[in-house]
Design a protein around this motif. Structure first.
Motif, PDB file in Angstrom:
ATOM      1  N   MET A  35       0.818  -1.201   0.000  1.00 31.79           N
ATOM      2  CA  MET A  35       0.000   0.000   0.000  1.00 31.79           C
ATOM      3  C   MET A  35       0.855   1.254   0.000  1.00 31.79           C
ATOM      4  N   CYS A  36       1.672   1.377   1.071  1.00 31.56           N
ATOM      5  CA  CYS A  36       2.638   2.463   1.083  1.00 31.56           C
ATOM      6  C   CYS A  36       3.931   1.913   0.494  1.00 31.56           C
ATOM      7  N   GLY A  37       4.865   2.820   0.202  1.00 25.72           N
ATOM      8  CA  GLY A  37       6.157   2.368  -0.305  1.00 25.72           C
ATOM      9  C   GLY A  37       7.260   2.758   0.659  1.00 25.72           C
ATOM     10  N   ILE A  38       8.212   1.848   0.859  1.00 22.51           N
ATOM     11  CA  ILE A  38       9.315   2.067   1.796  1.00 22.51           C
ATOM     12  C   ILE A  38      10.641   1.998   1.055  1.00 22.51           C
ATOM     13  N   VAL A  39      11.559   2.898   1.432  1.00 26.02           N
ATOM     14  CA  VAL A  39      12.918   2.852   0.888  1.00 26.02           C
ATOM     15  C   VAL A  39      13.900   3.145   2.010  1.00 26.02           C
ATOM     16  N   GLY A  40      15.066   2.520   1.959  1.00 17.99           N
ATOM     17  CA  GLY A  40      16.149   2.859   2.876  1.00 17.99           C
ATOM     18  C   GLY A  40      17.464   2.779   2.119  1.00 17.99           C
ATOM     19  N   ILE A  41      18.377   3.714   2.380  1.00 19.09           N
ATOM     20  CA  ILE A  41      19.676   3.672   1.680  1.00 19.09           C
ATOM     21  C   ILE A  41      20.807   3.969   2.667  1.00 19.09           C
ATOM     22  N   LEU A  42      21.839   3.117   2.606  1.00 17.57           N
ATOM     23  CA  LEU A  42      23.092   3.368   3.304  1.00 17.57           C
ATOM     24  C   LEU A  42      24.095   3.689   2.204  1.00 17.57           C
ATOM     25  N   GLY A  43      24.406   4.982   2.005  1.00 22.21           N
ATOM     26  CA  GLY A  43      25.226   5.341   0.850  1.00 22.21           C
ATOM     27  C   GLY A  43      26.578   5.905   1.239  1.00 22.21           C
ATOM     28  N   LYS A  44      27.345   6.263   0.203  1.00 23.67           N
ATOM     29  CA  LYS A  44      28.652   6.893   0.459  1.00 23.67           C
ATOM     30  C   LYS A  44      28.510   8.415   0.439  1.00 23.67           C
ATOM     31  N   GLU A  45      27.500   8.888  -0.286  1.00 22.13           N
ATOM     32  CA  GLU A  45      27.231  10.330  -0.434  1.00 22.13           C
ATOM     33  C   GLU A  45      25.878  10.632   0.208  1.00 22.13           C
ATOM     34  N   PRO A  46      25.499  11.913   0.328  1.00 26.15           N
ATOM     35  CA  PRO A  46      24.145  12.218   0.843  1.00 26.15           C
ATOM     36  C   PRO A  46      23.075  11.478   0.031  1.00 26.15           C
ATOM     37  N   VAL A  47      22.097  10.897   0.746  1.00 26.34           N
ATOM     38  CA  VAL A  47      21.193   9.949   0.079  1.00 26.34           C
ATOM     39  C   VAL A  47      19.779  10.475  -0.204  1.00 26.34           C
TER      40      VAL A  47
ATOM     41  N   HIS B  55       6.866   2.730   7.611  1.00 28.41           N
ATOM     42  CA  HIS B  55       6.018   1.563   7.838  1.00 28.41           C
ATOM     43  C   HIS B  55       5.004   1.422   6.714  1.00 28.41           C
ATOM     44  N   ASN B  56       4.827   0.202   6.270  1.00 28.38           N
ATOM     45  CA  ASN B  56       3.784  -0.124   5.294  1.00 28.38           C
ATOM     46  C   ASN B  56       2.911  -1.200   5.930  1.00 28.38           C
ATOM     47  N   GLY B  57       1.593  -0.986   5.967  1.00 31.75           N
ATOM     48  CA  GLY B  57       0.711  -1.997   6.566  1.00 31.75           C
ATOM     49  C   GLY B  57      -0.025  -1.438   7.769  1.00 31.75           C
ATOM     50  N   ILE B  58      -0.504  -2.323   8.610  1.00 29.00           N
ATOM     51  CA  ILE B  58      -1.303  -1.885   9.756  1.00 29.00           C
ATOM     52  C   ILE B  58      -0.816  -2.588  11.023  1.00 29.00           C
ATOM     53  N   ILE B  59      -0.633  -1.799  12.087  1.00 33.64           N
ATOM     54  CA  ILE B  59      -0.332  -2.375  13.396  1.00 33.64           C
ATOM     55  C   ILE B  59      -1.690  -2.526  14.097  1.00 33.64           C
ATOM     56  N   GLU B  60      -2.176  -3.751  14.172  1.00 33.34           N
ATOM     57  CA  GLU B  60      -3.553  -3.944  14.644  1.00 33.34           C
ATOM     58  C   GLU B  60      -3.735  -3.587  16.114  1.00 33.34           C
ATOM     59  N   ASN B  61      -2.712  -3.844  16.943  1.00 32.01           N
ATOM     60  CA  ASN B  61      -2.859  -3.591  18.381  1.00 32.01           C
ATOM     61  C   ASN B  61      -2.297  -2.226  18.787  1.00 32.01           C
ATOM     62  N   PHE B  62      -2.369  -1.253  17.856  1.00 33.83           N
ATOM     63  CA  PHE B  62      -1.712   0.023  18.170  1.00 33.83           C
ATOM     64  C   PHE B  62      -2.375   0.766  19.326  1.00 33.83           C
ATOM     65  N   ARG B  63      -3.696   0.550  19.511  1.00 29.55           N
ATOM     66  CA  ARG B  63      -4.372   1.278  20.601  1.00 29.55           C
ATOM     67  C   ARG B  63      -3.836   0.853  21.961  1.00 29.55           C
ATOM     68  N   GLU B  64      -3.759  -0.486  22.161  1.00 30.29           N
ATOM     69  CA  GLU B  64      -3.235  -0.975  23.448  1.00 30.29           C
ATOM     70  C   GLU B  64      -1.812  -0.463  23.681  1.00 30.29           C
ATOM     71  N   LEU B  65      -0.999  -0.568  22.622  1.00 32.35           N
ATOM     72  CA  LEU B  65       0.400  -0.157  22.781  1.00 32.35           C
ATOM     73  C   LEU B  65       0.490   1.336  23.076  1.00 32.35           C
ATOM     74  N   ARG B  66      -0.392   2.089  22.424  1.00 35.03           N
ATOM     75  CA  ARG B  66      -0.379   3.546  22.622  1.00 35.03           C
ATOM     76  C   ARG B  66      -0.704   3.887  24.074  1.00 35.03           C
ATOM     77  N   GLU B  67      -1.728   3.186  24.613  1.00 36.12           N
ATOM     78  CA  GLU B  67      -2.093   3.427  26.024  1.00 36.12           C
ATOM     79  C   GLU B  67      -0.940   3.083  26.946  1.00 36.12           C
ATOM     80  N   GLU B  68      -0.352   1.904  26.688  1.00 37.14           N
ATOM     81  CA  GLU B  68       0.754   1.433  27.546  1.00 37.14           C
ATOM     82  C   GLU B  68       1.924   2.425  27.509  1.00 37.14           C
ATOM     83  N   LEU B  69       2.245   2.894  26.307  1.00 41.74           N
ATOM     84  CA  LEU B  69       3.409   3.771  26.174  1.00 41.74           C
ATOM     85  C   LEU B  69       3.102   5.180  26.688  1.00 41.74           C
TER      86      LEU B  69
END
Ligand code: F6R
Length: 608
Positions: free
Chosen positions: A1-13, A97-111
Motif C-alpha cells: 500500500m505504502c512504499g518504503i525505501v532505505g539507503i546506506l550510501g557513500k554520499e548524501p542519500v 512503515h507499510n501496513g497496519i499495526i492492529e494492536n496500536f491502541r493498546e500499545l499507545r495506552e501502555e506507552l
C-alpha cells in the motif's frame, strides 16, 4: 500500500531516496517523507501530496546524511496531513512503515502511561515509541527492534534508522513485502526490486517474519525466532523494464498499447503455437480429471478476470466453478474439499485479502495455483504452482495490460483442463489455440479505434452515470468497464448482465443515461441485440461496441458505434477489453483527471 525505501550510501542519500520513492508512488501517494542522520541527529522532511512537493522542500534545504529512509503514503490511520506523514520519529530513531499495526491502541495506552507523547494519529508512531522505550531500558538498536517485533500484531513492513548511527539500517517483514539491494559499499532496502533498480540489480527478499540488519558491509538476516538465516541475493530483472511513459501521455495509455506485445509474450509462454496445443510451463498441482470443483478468488479487476475465466472453465472443461471476491471468501467459512484446486488471480501478488483467502484454502487442503504478474511476490511464493502473466511492471493504478494477460493465462488453463478432462478434442483445441493466437493482432486492430473513442468520450464526460451491458463473458467485462470508468473519471457507473436489465435497472434509462453495450458476435449476440432494442425503446443513449453489421442488426439510433474487428467468439473478452479501457481513459482525460494516480487508490492493496 505504502512504499518504503532505505539507503546506506557513500554520499548524501536524500535525493536517491526520492528517486526510489518515485518508482513506488504507484503504491500510494497522499504524502511522503524522508529522514536522514545528519551530524548524529535525526533530520526529517515531510510533505503532503505527491512526491514533487517533498522534492521541492528538499531542494530548498538539502539533507547531508548518508543514511536515510523514505516513504510514500496511502493513509490507513489518520488523515493525509504532513503531521501524519512518515517517517515518524523520536529523539532516538525514525521509522517508516507499510501496513497496519492492529494492536496500536493498546500499545499507545501502555506507552502513554510510561510518558511517551504521541503527536500523530497514526498506528506507526507506536512502533517508534515502543522501540525507543526498549532502547531507554538499555537495549542497543538491533536488540530493541528484536524485542519490539513480537509485540506488534498485523501485517506490515518496517524500516528504521537511529540517531548517532551512521552505518545502520534495520528492516522487518511481517506480511508486507521487503527487498534488500546490494551495491558497492552501499546497501538498500525497498518495498520491491523496482524501487531499487536505478541502484542495483542484486536483490534478496525477506521471507515472512524475517528482519535484517544492514551496514555498508552487507546484511545479516534473522527469522522470527531471531535465529540467523541466509537470504541469498539474486539478479533482478526489474531494471530490464523501462519505467517511463515512452512517448505516451500517461502510463495507463502506454500500458494499453503494450497489450499486443505482452499478451503475445504471455501466450507464447503457455502455447505451443506450431503444434496448436497448450503446453503449461509448470507441473499442474492437481490432476484435472480428479477435480469435481474449482474455486477462484481475487479482488477488483483480477476478480473480474476470474469471472470471465469461470465461463471458460465451465464451457471448455465442464468444471463447475465457484468464484468470490477475496474479502468475502476469506470470512465466509466456505467448505472447501481436500485435494481440490483454488486459482488465485493477482497482478501484484501482494493483495492482503487474496493472500488471506489463499491461506484459508490451503488450510482446507486445497492446492493453490496462482496467476500473478510478480514472480517474487508473496502469493507466488505461497502457491503450489505459479502461472505467470508476463505483462511487465504495471505502473498505472488502473489495471489494463495485467487484466488481458490474466485472461490469456486463464484461457490457456481452461483449454489445458478441457483437454485433460476429455472435453475438448485435439481439433477443437487447435481451433481454440488459433483463436488465442489471433488475439494480439486483433488487439492491435482494436487500438486503431482510439480516435473515434476519444471523440465519443466528450459526450460521456458530461454524464453523471453510465450503464454498461453485456452477456456471457461480456457481462464481467461490462463490470470491468464500469470499474475502470469509476476509478479514473469518478463518474458513477454500473456493469449489468444485459438479461437482468428488465429486473430493475431498466428503470434508470432515460435520455440522460449513456448505455454502453458490449456486443461481440458470440453465443449471446442475438440476445444482446434484443436488449439494445429494449434500451432504445426507453430513450437510452446507446454506445454500441460490436462488429461490422451490429448496428444494422439492432436497427436503432445510437449515440455512437464503435465498430470492432471480427473476433473469434470464444475469447472475445480479451479483445473487447481494449475499447472498454480506452473509453475510460479518454473520458478521464477529457475531464482533466489524474489518470495514472486517481484519488484515494493504491496500486497494491496490502491492507484488508
Ligand atoms: C482496478 C485495479 C484493482 C486491482 C485489485 C487487485 O483497475 O487495479 O481493482 O485489480 O486491487 O489487485 P491485484 O491484482 O494486485 O491483486
Amino acid at each position: 500500500m505504502c512504499g518504503i525505501v532505505g539507503i546506506l550510501g557513500k554520499e548524501p542519500v536524500a535525493f536517491d531516496v526520492v528517486e526510489a520513492l518515485k518508482r513506488l508512488e504507484y503504491r500510494g501517494y497522499d504524502s511522503a517523507g524522508v529522514a536522514t542522520i545528519e551530524g548524529g541527529e535525526i533530520r526529517r522532511t515531510r510533505a503532503e501530496g505527491k512526491l514533487k512537493n517533498l522534492d521541492g522542500k528538499l531542494r530548498e534545504a538539502p539533507h547531508q546524511g548518508r543514511v536515510g529512509i523514505g516513504h510514500t503514503r496511502w493513509a490507513t490511520h489518520g488523515r493525509p496531513t504532513e503531521n501524519n506523514a512518515h517517517p515518524h520519529a523520536t529523539d532516538r530513531l525514525a521509522v517508516v512503515h507499510n501496513g497496519i499495526i492492529e494492536n496500536f491502541r493498546e500499545l499507545r495506552e501502555e506507552l502513554t502511561a510510561k510518558g511517551a507523547v504521541f503527536v500523530s494519529q497514526t498506528d506507526t508512531e507506536v512502533v517508534a515509541h515502543l522501540v525507543t522505550d526498549l532502547m531507554k531500558s538499555g537495549l542497543a538498536p538491533r536488540e530493541a527492534v528484536a524485542a519490539a517485533l513480537p509485540r506488534l500484531h498485523g501485517a506490515f513492513a518496517l524500516g528504521f534508522i537511529f540517531g548517532g548511527e551512521d552505518n545502520l539500517l534495520i528492516g522487518a517483514r511481517r506480511g508486507a513485502p521487503l527487498a534488500v539491494g546490494y551495491g558497492e559499499g552501499e546497501m538498500y532496502l525497498g518495498s520491491d526490486a523496482l524501487a531499487l533498480a536505478p541502484f542495483t540489480d542484486r536483490i534478496a527478499y525477506l521471507e515472512e517474519g524475517d528482519w535484517v540488519v544492514l551496514t555498508r558491509d552487507g546484511a545479516q538476516y534473522f527469522d522470527e525466532t531471531n535465529t540467523p538465516v541466509t537470504r541469498k541475493p539474486q539478479k533482478s530483472q526489474a531494471g530490464a523494464y523501462l519505467v517511463d511513459k515512452g512517448n505516451h501521455r500517461h502510463f495507463m495509455l502506454k500500458e494499453i498499447y503494450e497489450q499486443p506485445e505482452v499478451v503475445g509474450r504471455t501466450l507464447a509462454h503457455y502455447v505451443d503455437m506450431s503444434a496448436g496445443k497448450v503446453q503449461l510451463p509448470f507441473d499442474a498441482p492437481v490432476d484435472w480429471t480428479k477435480l469435481t470443483r474449482l474455486s477462484i478468488t481475487a479482488c477488483g479487476t483480477a476478480f473480474l478476470a476470474g469471472q470471465i475465466g469461470k465461463y471458460w472453465f465451465e464451457r471448455l472443461a465442464k468444471l463447475p466453478v465457484e468464484i468470490d471476491i477475496a474479502s468475502e471468501f476469506r470470512y465466509r467459512d466456505a467448505p472447501l474439499d481436500d485435494g481440490q484446486l483454488m486459482i488465485v488471480v493477482s497482478q501484484s501478488g501482494e493483495t492482503a485479502d487474496t493472500l488471506a483467502t489463499l491461506r484459508y484454502a490451503k488450510s482446507c487442503g486445497n492446492k493453490i495455483l496462482s496467476v500473478v504478474n510478480v514472480p517474487t511476490s508473496t502469493i507466488a511464493r505461497e502457491s503450489d504452482a505459479v502461472a505467470l502473466t508476463l505483462a511487465g511492471p504495471e505502473i498505472g493504478v488502473a489495471s489494463t495490460k495485467a487484466f488481458t494477460c490474466q485472461l490469456t493465462v486463464l484461457a490457456s488453463l481452461a483449454i489445458a483442463a478441457g483437454r485433460a478432462r476429455g472435453v475438448l478434442s485435439a481439433e477443437r483445441e487447435a481451433e481454440l489455440i488459433n483463436a488465442l493466437i489471433a488475439t494480439p493482432g486483433l488487439i492491435a486492430d482494436a487500438l486503431k479505434l482510439e480516435e473515434p473513442i476519444a471523440a465519443l468520450s466528450h459526450s460521456l464526460a458530461k454524464a453523471s452515470d453510465v450503464l454498461y451491458l453485456g452477456r456471457g463473458t461480456s457481462y464481467p467485462l461490462a463490470m470491468e468497464g464500469a470499474l475502470k470508468l469509476k476509478e479514473i473519471s469518478y463518474i458513477h457507473a454500473e456493469g449489468y448482465a444485459a438479461g437482468e436489465l428488465k429486473h430493475g435497472p431498466i428503470a434508470l434509462i432515460d435520455e440522460t443515461l449513456p448505455v454502453i453495450v458490449l456486443a461481440p458476435r458470440d453465443h449471446w449476440f442475438e440476445k444482446t441485440v434484443s436488449n439494445v432494442q429494449e434500451v432504445a425503446a426507453r430513450g437510452g443513449e446507446i454506445v454500441l461496441v460490436g462488429p461490422q453489421g451490429a448496428s444494422e442488426a439492432c436497427a436503432v439510433a445510437t449515440l455512437a458505434d464503435v465498430t470492432m474487428p471480427e473476433v473469434p467468439p470464444d475469447f472475445s473478452a480479451i479483445v473487447y477489453a481494449v475499447p472498454v479501457q480506452l473509453i475510460a481513459y479518454h473520458t478521464a482525460v477529457v475531464m482533466g483527471k489524474d489518470v495514472d494516480q486517481p484519488r484515494n487508490l493504491a496500486k497494491s492493496v496490502t491492507v484488508e
